[in-house]
Motif scaffolding. Structure first.
Motif, PDB file in Angstrom:
ATOM      1  N   ARG A  35     -10.072   0.848  -7.887  1.00  0.00           N
ATOM      2  CA  ARG A  35     -10.180  -0.419  -6.511  1.00  0.00           C
ATOM      3  C   ARG A  35     -10.741  -1.720  -7.329  1.00  0.00           C
ATOM      4  O   ARG A  35     -11.744  -1.700  -8.081  1.00  0.00           O
ATOM      5  CB  ARG A  35     -11.057   0.142  -5.538  1.00  0.00           C
ATOM      6  CG  ARG A  35     -10.537   1.377  -4.724  1.00  0.00           C
ATOM      7  CD  ARG A  35     -10.429   1.312  -3.399  1.00  0.00           C
ATOM      8  NE  ARG A  35      -9.658   0.079  -3.053  1.00  0.00           N
ATOM      9  CZ  ARG A  35      -9.851  -0.617  -1.888  1.00  0.00           C
ATOM     10  NH1 ARG A  35     -11.135  -0.501  -1.226  1.00  0.00           N
ATOM     11  NH2 ARG A  35      -9.105  -1.759  -1.609  1.00  0.00           N
ATOM     12  N   TYR A  74      -8.920 -13.724  11.097  1.00  0.00           N
ATOM     13  CA  TYR A  74     -10.367 -13.252  10.656  1.00  0.00           C
ATOM     14  C   TYR A  74     -11.201 -14.987  11.007  1.00  0.00           C
ATOM     15  O   TYR A  74     -10.365 -15.807  11.022  1.00  0.00           O
ATOM     16  CB  TYR A  74     -10.405 -13.375   8.963  1.00  0.00           C
ATOM     17  CG  TYR A  74      -9.652 -12.275   8.551  1.00  0.00           C
ATOM     18  CD1 TYR A  74     -10.054 -10.996   8.995  1.00  0.00           C
ATOM     19  CD2 TYR A  74      -8.862 -12.009   7.515  1.00  0.00           C
ATOM     20  CE1 TYR A  74      -9.811  -9.829   8.415  1.00  0.00           C
ATOM     21  CE2 TYR A  74      -8.323 -10.885   6.946  1.00  0.00           C
ATOM     22  CZ  TYR A  74      -8.832  -9.759   7.538  1.00  0.00           C
ATOM     23  OH  TYR A  74      -8.332  -8.485   7.014  1.00  0.00           O
ATOM     24  N   VAL A  88     -13.182  -8.678   6.756  1.00  0.00           N
ATOM     25  CA  VAL A  88     -12.410  -8.265   5.327  1.00  0.00           C
ATOM     26  C   VAL A  88     -13.038  -7.328   4.625  1.00  0.00           C
ATOM     27  O   VAL A  88     -12.288  -6.367   4.085  1.00  0.00           O
ATOM     28  CB  VAL A  88     -12.127  -9.394   4.515  1.00  0.00           C
ATOM     29  CG1 VAL A  88     -10.935  -9.337   3.392  1.00  0.00           C
ATOM     30  CG2 VAL A  88     -11.647 -10.802   5.377  1.00  0.00           C
ATOM     31  N   ARG A  99     -14.884  -4.958   5.947  1.00  0.00           N
ATOM     32  CA  ARG A  99     -14.614  -3.793   6.485  1.00  0.00           C
ATOM     33  C   ARG A  99     -13.303  -3.031   6.112  1.00  0.00           C
ATOM     34  O   ARG A  99     -13.279  -2.064   5.772  1.00  0.00           O
ATOM     35  CB  ARG A  99     -14.806  -3.983   7.960  1.00  0.00           C
ATOM     36  CG  ARG A  99     -14.415  -2.579   8.843  1.00  0.00           C
ATOM     37  CD  ARG A  99     -13.890  -2.926  10.431  1.00  0.00           C
ATOM     38  NE  ARG A  99     -12.717  -3.656  10.335  1.00  0.00           N
ATOM     39  CZ  ARG A  99     -12.192  -4.240  11.243  1.00  0.00           C
ATOM     40  NH1 ARG A  99     -12.939  -4.368  12.366  1.00  0.00           N
ATOM     41  NH2 ARG A  99     -10.923  -4.739  10.988  1.00  0.00           N
ATOM     42  N   ASP A 100     -12.411  -3.893   6.257  1.00  0.00           N
ATOM     43  CA  ASP A 100     -10.814  -3.655   5.631  1.00  0.00           C
ATOM     44  C   ASP A 100     -10.999  -3.029   4.056  1.00  0.00           C
ATOM     45  O   ASP A 100     -10.313  -2.312   3.763  1.00  0.00           O
ATOM     46  CB  ASP A 100      -9.893  -4.694   5.691  1.00  0.00           C
ATOM     47  CG  ASP A 100      -9.421  -4.624   7.266  1.00  0.00           C
ATOM     48  OD1 ASP A 100      -9.950  -4.031   8.170  1.00  0.00           O
ATOM     49  OD2 ASP A 100      -8.812  -5.825   7.453  1.00  0.00           O
ATOM     50  N   ARG A 108     -12.319   0.416   3.807  1.00  0.00           N
ATOM     51  CA  ARG A 108     -11.346   1.282   4.114  1.00  0.00           C
ATOM     52  C   ARG A 108     -10.164   1.515   3.224  1.00  0.00           C
ATOM     53  O   ARG A 108      -9.257   2.261   3.314  1.00  0.00           O
ATOM     54  CB  ARG A 108     -10.793   0.959   5.623  1.00  0.00           C
ATOM     55  CG  ARG A 108     -11.829   1.248   6.616  1.00  0.00           C
ATOM     56  CD  ARG A 108     -11.030   0.454   7.966  1.00  0.00           C
ATOM     57  NE  ARG A 108     -11.696   0.786   9.031  1.00  0.00           N
ATOM     58  CZ  ARG A 108     -11.697  -0.028  10.154  1.00  0.00           C
ATOM     59  NH1 ARG A 108     -10.524  -0.680  10.326  1.00  0.00           N
ATOM     60  NH2 ARG A 108     -12.257   0.254  11.409  1.00  0.00           N
ATOM     61  N   GLY A 109      -9.784   0.479   2.338  1.00  0.00           N
ATOM     62  CA  GLY A 109      -8.852   0.423   1.724  1.00  0.00           C
ATOM     63  C   GLY A 109      -7.627  -0.306   2.241  1.00  0.00           C
ATOM     64  O   GLY A 109      -6.591  -0.333   1.637  1.00  0.00           O
ATOM     65  N   THR A 110      -7.818  -1.053   3.547  1.00  0.00           N
ATOM     66  CA  THR A 110      -6.714  -1.453   4.112  1.00  0.00           C
ATOM     67  C   THR A 110      -6.613  -3.260   3.372  1.00  0.00           C
ATOM     68  O   THR A 110      -5.599  -3.677   3.834  1.00  0.00           O
ATOM     69  CB  THR A 110      -6.813  -1.485   5.495  1.00  0.00           C
ATOM     70  OG1 THR A 110      -7.880  -1.994   5.933  1.00  0.00           O
ATOM     71  CG2 THR A 110      -6.782  -0.326   5.862  1.00  0.00           C
ATOM     72  N   HIS A 111      -7.673  -3.504   2.766  1.00  0.00           N
ATOM     73  CA  HIS A 111      -7.411  -4.802   2.085  1.00  0.00           C
ATOM     74  C   HIS A 111      -7.577  -4.506   0.778  1.00  0.00           C
ATOM     75  O   HIS A 111      -8.622  -3.608   0.362  1.00  0.00           O
ATOM     76  CB  HIS A 111      -8.564  -5.958   2.785  1.00  0.00           C
ATOM     77  CG  HIS A 111      -8.516  -7.135   2.100  1.00  0.00           C
ATOM     78  ND1 HIS A 111      -8.021  -8.281   2.649  1.00  0.00           N
ATOM     79  CD2 HIS A 111      -9.204  -7.416   1.018  1.00  0.00           C
ATOM     80  CE1 HIS A 111      -8.090  -9.211   1.793  1.00  0.00           C
ATOM     81  NE2 HIS A 111      -8.753  -8.909   0.656  1.00  0.00           N
ATOM     82  N   GLY A 112      -7.022  -5.427   0.054  1.00  0.00           N
ATOM     83  CA  GLY A 112      -7.584  -5.251  -1.564  1.00  0.00           C
ATOM     84  C   GLY A 112      -6.560  -4.399  -2.373  1.00  0.00           C
ATOM     85  O   GLY A 112      -5.454  -4.082  -1.493  1.00  0.00           O
ATOM     86  N   LYS A 113      -6.721  -4.133  -3.324  1.00  0.00           N
ATOM     87  CA  LYS A 113      -5.516  -3.596  -4.408  1.00  0.00           C
ATOM     88  C   LYS A 113      -6.261  -2.393  -5.219  1.00  0.00           C
ATOM     89  O   LYS A 113      -7.431  -2.532  -5.558  1.00  0.00           O
ATOM     90  CB  LYS A 113      -5.299  -4.641  -5.363  1.00  0.00           C
ATOM     91  CG  LYS A 113      -4.033  -4.110  -5.938  1.00  0.00           C
ATOM     92  CD  LYS A 113      -3.448  -5.607  -6.641  1.00  0.00           C
ATOM     93  CE  LYS A 113      -2.583  -5.047  -7.835  1.00  0.00           C
ATOM     94  NZ  LYS A 113      -1.497  -5.367  -8.002  1.00  0.00           N
ATOM     95  N   THR A 114      -5.460  -1.230  -4.961  1.00  0.00           N
ATOM     96  CA  THR A 114      -5.727  -0.226  -5.596  1.00  0.00           C
ATOM     97  C   THR A 114      -4.900   0.168  -6.792  1.00  0.00           C
ATOM     98  O   THR A 114      -3.401   0.055  -6.560  1.00  0.00           O
ATOM     99  CB  THR A 114      -5.761   1.214  -4.796  1.00  0.00           C
ATOM    100  OG1 THR A 114      -6.684   0.608  -3.569  1.00  0.00           O
ATOM    101  CG2 THR A 114      -6.388   2.323  -5.210  1.00  0.00           C
ATOM    102  N   THR A 137      -6.130   9.933  -3.529  1.00  0.00           N
ATOM    103  CA  THR A 137      -7.713   9.668  -3.258  1.00  0.00           C
ATOM    104  C   THR A 137      -8.734  10.422  -4.079  1.00  0.00           C
ATOM    105  O   THR A 137      -8.544  11.524  -4.139  1.00  0.00           O
ATOM    106  CB  THR A 137      -7.741   9.944  -1.784  1.00  0.00           C
ATOM    107  OG1 THR A 137      -6.465   9.397  -0.887  1.00  0.00           O
ATOM    108  CG2 THR A 137      -9.007   9.129  -0.990  1.00  0.00           C
ATOM    109  N   GLU A 187      -5.162   5.580   1.769  1.00  0.00           N
ATOM    110  CA  GLU A 187      -5.243   4.382   2.440  1.00  0.00           C
ATOM    111  C   GLU A 187      -4.219   4.044   3.459  1.00  0.00           C
ATOM    112  O   GLU A 187      -4.238   3.535   4.407  1.00  0.00           O
ATOM    113  CB  GLU A 187      -4.988   3.325   1.191  1.00  0.00           C
ATOM    114  CG  GLU A 187      -6.016   3.226   0.283  1.00  0.00           C
ATOM    115  CD  GLU A 187      -6.001   2.114  -1.008  1.00  0.00           C
ATOM    116  OE1 GLU A 187      -4.609   1.784  -0.770  1.00  0.00           O
ATOM    117  OE2 GLU A 187      -7.019   1.973  -1.522  1.00  0.00           O
ATOM    118  N   LYS A 237       0.947  -1.241   0.076  1.00  0.00           N
ATOM    119  CA  LYS A 237      -0.079   0.075  -0.026  1.00  0.00           C
ATOM    120  C   LYS A 237       0.916   1.152   0.053  1.00  0.00           C
ATOM    121  O   LYS A 237       2.004   1.235   0.639  1.00  0.00           O
ATOM    122  CB  LYS A 237      -0.793  -0.075   1.294  1.00  0.00           C
ATOM    123  CG  LYS A 237      -1.856  -0.944   1.320  1.00  0.00           C
ATOM    124  CD  LYS A 237      -3.139  -0.807   0.541  1.00  0.00           C
ATOM    125  CE  LYS A 237      -3.938  -2.001   0.251  1.00  0.00           C
ATOM    126  NZ  LYS A 237      -5.053  -1.675  -0.841  1.00  0.00           N
TER     127      LYS A 237
END
Lengths: 373, 258
Positions: free
Chosen positions: B190, A323, B165, B167-168, B171-177, B183, A292, A282
């Motif tokens: 996303r 999790y 997951v 929720r994450d 927020r952008g804390t899980h997954g890929k941008t 921003t 982020e 990130k």
């Protein structure tokens, strides 16, 4: 006065202070002179191996320090580098000098729960940043660490498995941490490396003298030295360049990760972030509360590597919380019980015989519902 | 046409009838290139082939061709889902309901799939098609309360079980941008859950790691320390030439420079 006159008058013959040019003294002096010339020629002989391409031209020799160059002088320097790249790689590069953006401080975050150690970032970085292919230079090292420790001494960056991730290890990628208190900058004797306003520590490859003090000072082993002439095949050159980032380097200069500033200072993502197949990497502006990385710093339990050395890195690591997942033995027991109770009706269609399976309830173990299953 | 149950004689009789109908359809197809008839024939053939445990290579090839749109790719899929969902049949995009108006088979107890045989359901406890797919309208997905959602809104579906997951991810804390770190910029993109995870088998397949450092002072002391061939071949190229690393589709270093 009289004495002197007497002395002068008595010096009729050859003086004792005047060397006599004898055959012996001539040979001695001549041998010393020839030997000295030979030693000088031998000492300078590496210069003969330089090609015209490697000898700095007059403009480069007189070029000022990066921070003292006027825009016009910078444009001259850029044009000189463009010509050189074109001569060497037969490609006209898109070279410019990108300045830090206003109100931006870059921060990197890396999710260690998600990194699988595939090393795609390592090779995307090499492709993006025009590193030497042979001998190879890689900015990112992925360290395979045994689970349960953060002692990097126990890690191995030479891991070569048929498949990753390995169940008994996690993967810790390390690259330049762009410290807020960078020891590498302090030790540079010629100010060839410095920290920019957006937090990126950069190197002027034209100013570096190759003393490698910074390499020794870096606690993360993030700096790389061009011991040999960098070899980069023409067809692999990335023509998108910036003065302080990925323009081709010479032998004898230092280089390191610069957060792909030729991309990031234009709003794009670094190459390692773009390539990461799991989204573990990130990147963003920490001064933007909606970014982020800001969110990660607020909500995740982040840590930095070697915090005790006081370098204040801008590179943060974090793990995800555990999790609730379907590998949970408690959840599996509930599902097995439902299956036994409902028999063939388990999971059938709505309206068909038997009740519709409440899948979500089945997947939730008791502790997840606060004990009120 | 109503739902066909293969357990009853009536069902089998109807299937045989359907087969005859489909053969006629195949002839008509040859003349008129009517896509619906082509589908009918292909489906009938596929259903019949599925009854035979020893599939011929030709059948397997044809089935593979039919299910092209749903074929699984190791690693991040990066296949854009469409609304309505479609599947490629002989290179032609076809909507799901084109077949499922005829075949409303609803596998009551997790029976083996007769058609989408490439789908390997390895989703833990979530082992029923209709947990996610709408049984009445195959171009939609269904939430737990019966709300139909499109194939583009899979995040809502996944959120039902994977709340943490989700929720994450929000927020952008899980997954890929991708695209941009700025921003809210138009270039920022996303990825959705199913862009990276195969919904039928969400756990990532293992990767073959690319070669590690082999540079001066960092090279593997046990192996060749420093291989200088004048820049003709990088360690990555040498590594990719090894026969065991030649699996296509798994090792490509996509991206790089623009």
């Amino acid at each position: 006065m009289k004495d002197i006159r007497i002395f002068e008058s008595t010096s009729g013959g050859p003086s004792a202070y005047e060397p006599e040019l004898t055959r012996r003294s001539f040979l001695r002096t001549g041998a010393a002179a020839v030997g000295g010339m030979a030693a000088l020629a031998a000492a300078l002989s590496p210069l003969r191996e330089l090609t015209s391409d490697e000898i700095p031209d007059f403009d480069q020799f007189l070029q000022k320090h990066y921070k003292e160059m006027t825009p016009a002088e910078m444009e001259l320097a850029l044009e000189r580098i463009r010509r050189k790249v074109e001569d060497r790689y037969a490609v006209r590069p898109h070279l410019r000098d990108l300045k830090p953006m206003e109100g931006v401080e870059f921060v990197y975050a890396l999710n260690l729960s998600r990194c699988i150690g595939c090393r795609k970032c390592v090779h995307a970085c090499v492709a993006e940043n025009n590193q030497s292919r042979s001998p190879e230079i890689q900015y990112i090292r992925v360290i395979e660490m045994p689970r349960g420790t953060l002692d990097v001494e126990k890690g191995n960056h030479h891991y070569d498995r048929p498949e990753v991730p390995d169940a008994n290890h996690f993967y810790l990628p390390v690259q330049c941490h762009q410290c807020a208190n960078p020891p590498c900058v302090k030790v540079c004797p010629v100010e060839a490396t410095w920290q920019e306003a957006d937090g990126i520590t950069v190197i002027d490859y034209d100013w570096c003298i190759g003393c490698r003090y910074c390499e020794a000072a870096c606690p993360y082993w993030a700096r790389r030295f061009n011991f040999a002439k960098p070899n980069l095949p023409k067809e692999q050159l990335n023509p998108n360049m910036s003065y302080l980032s990925n323009r081709p380097r010479e032998k004898g200069v230092m280089e390191k990760c610069h957060f792909c500033l030729h991309r990031t200072r234009e709003g794009r993502m670094p190459a390692c972030v773009e390539i990461c197949p799991t989204g573990a990497r990130k990147f963003g502006n920490v001064l933007d509360p909606k970014s982020e990385v800001s969110e990660i710093l607020r909500t995740k339990r982040v840590f930095v590597l070697k915090e005790e050395v006081g370098t204040l890195p801008r590179f943060f690591y974090y793990f995800d919380e555990r999790y609730p997942n379907t590998l949970d033995p408690e959840a599996l027991a509930i599902a097995d019980r439902l299956k036994a109770e409902e028999g063939d009706a388990y999971g059938c269609l709505p309206g068909a015989a038997g009740p519709r399976k409440d899948f979500v309830a089945a997947a939730q173990p008791e502790w997840w519902n606060g004990g009120h299953a | 046409m109503d739902r066909i149950s293969l357990e009853s004689d009536e069902g089998l009789a109807r299937l045989a009838h359907l087969h005859r109908f489909a053969q006629v359809g195949q002839c008509v197809n040859g003349v008129t290139h009517d896509i619906n008839n082509l589908l009918g024939a292909a489906m009938a053939y596929a259903e019949l082939a599925a009854l035979d445990p020893n599939l011929s290579p030709e059948t397997t090839r044809m089935m593979g061709q039919i299910v092209d749109g749903a074929s699984l790719v190791v690693g991040p899929r990066r296949i854009a889902m469409t609304d309505p969902a479609h599947i490629a049949v002989n290179g032609e995009p076809q909507n799901c309901n084109g077949c499922h108006q005829i075949f409303k088979s609803g596998s009551p107890a997790g029976a083996a799939l007769s058609f989408h045989q490439d789908v390997q359901l390895r989703h833990g406890l979530n082992d029923r098609c209709v947990n996610c797919h709408d049984p009445e309208n195959r171009e939609r997905l269904t939430l737990r309360d019966g709300t139909a959602v499109s194939f583009k809104e899979t995040a809502q579906l996944c959120a039902q079980c994977h709340g943490t997951v989700y929720r994450d991810w929000q927020r952008g804390t899980h997954g890929k941008t991708l695209g941009s770190w700025v921003t809210g910029s138009a270039a920022q993109h996303r990825l959705n859950c199913n862009d990276c995870h195969n919904p039928h088998a969400p756990k990532y397949e293992p990767y073959v790691p690319l070669p590690g450092p082999n540079t001066l002072r960092m090279g593997n002391q046990a192996q060749d320390e420093h291989h200088d061939d004048g820049g003709k071949e990088s360690p990555l190229q040498r590594w990719l030439k090894k026969p065991e690393h030649r699996t296509p589709g798994r090792l490509t270093v996509e991206g790089g420079h623009p």
